[in-house]
Design a protein around this motif. Sequence first.
Motif, PDB file in Angstrom:
ATOM      1  N   ARG A  19       0.852  -1.187   0.000  1.00 53.02           N
ATOM      2  CA  ARG A  19       0.000   0.000   0.000  1.00 53.02           C
ATOM      3  C   ARG A  19       0.884   1.232   0.000  1.00 53.02           C
ATOM      4  O   ARG A  19       1.726   1.410   0.890  1.00 53.02           O
ATOM      5  N   LEU A  20       0.700   2.065  -1.014  1.00 47.28           N
ATOM      6  CA  LEU A  20       1.406   3.336  -1.101  1.00 47.28           C
ATOM      7  C   LEU A  20       0.554   4.441  -0.483  1.00 47.28           C
ATOM      8  O   LEU A  20      -0.674   4.414  -0.569  1.00 47.28           O
ATOM      9  N   SER A  21       1.239   5.400   0.122  1.00 51.59           N
ATOM     10  CA  SER A  21       0.566   6.566   0.685  1.00 51.59           C
ATOM     11  C   SER A  21       1.203   7.828   0.118  1.00 51.59           C
ATOM     12  O   SER A  21       2.396   7.857  -0.186  1.00 51.59           O
ATOM     13  N   CYS A  22       0.397   8.860   0.014  1.00 54.10           N
ATOM     14  CA  CYS A  22       0.888  10.166  -0.434  1.00 54.10           C
ATOM     15  C   CYS A  22       0.223  11.229   0.429  1.00 54.10           C
ATOM     16  O   CYS A  22      -1.005  11.373   0.397  1.00 54.10           O
ATOM     17  N   VAL A  23       1.042  11.932   1.187  1.00 58.30           N
ATOM     18  CA  VAL A  23       0.531  12.989   2.064  1.00 58.30           C
ATOM     19  C   VAL A  23       0.754  14.335   1.392  1.00 58.30           C
ATOM     20  O   VAL A  23       1.864  14.633   0.935  1.00 58.30           O
ATOM     21  N   ALA A  24      -0.297  15.129   1.343  1.00 57.48           N
ATOM     22  CA  ALA A  24      -0.242  16.444   0.709  1.00 57.48           C
ATOM     23  C   ALA A  24      -0.262  17.541   1.755  1.00 57.48           C
ATOM     24  O   ALA A  24      -0.908  17.417   2.798  1.00 57.48           O
TER      25      ALA A  24
END
Length: 118
Positions: A19-24
């Motif tokens: 699972r990849l995550s991307c925090v903005a």
Amino acid sequence: QVQLVESGGGLVQPGRSLRLSCVASGSIFGLYHMGWYRQAPGKQRELVATITPGGNTDYADSVKGRFSISRDNAKNTVYLQMNSLKPEDTAVYYCNAVHAAIRSQSFWGQGTQVTVSS
């Protein structure tokens, strides 16, 4: 400006999951279409999946049924759940944000490497 930081990549065996995550940060997350792209060595960057501010999703044919994109607007985070991984999924995965009303406002993360190998 929007800053995007991906995480969750790594080395995984075929058939397993990541699972990849991307925090903005830096703007109102809910105003942006979010997407995941990937680039394999010697190939052009390609779309993997997108999700609108309202949660509508779209996928590349090569990942339909195996990958799932989601977003948590309260956490300013978009996810890519990758199941049944194949060696051909090996690539650098990039997070992208595009303002829903101002399409010229497009931002990219630095990328996270996913390697699928036995």
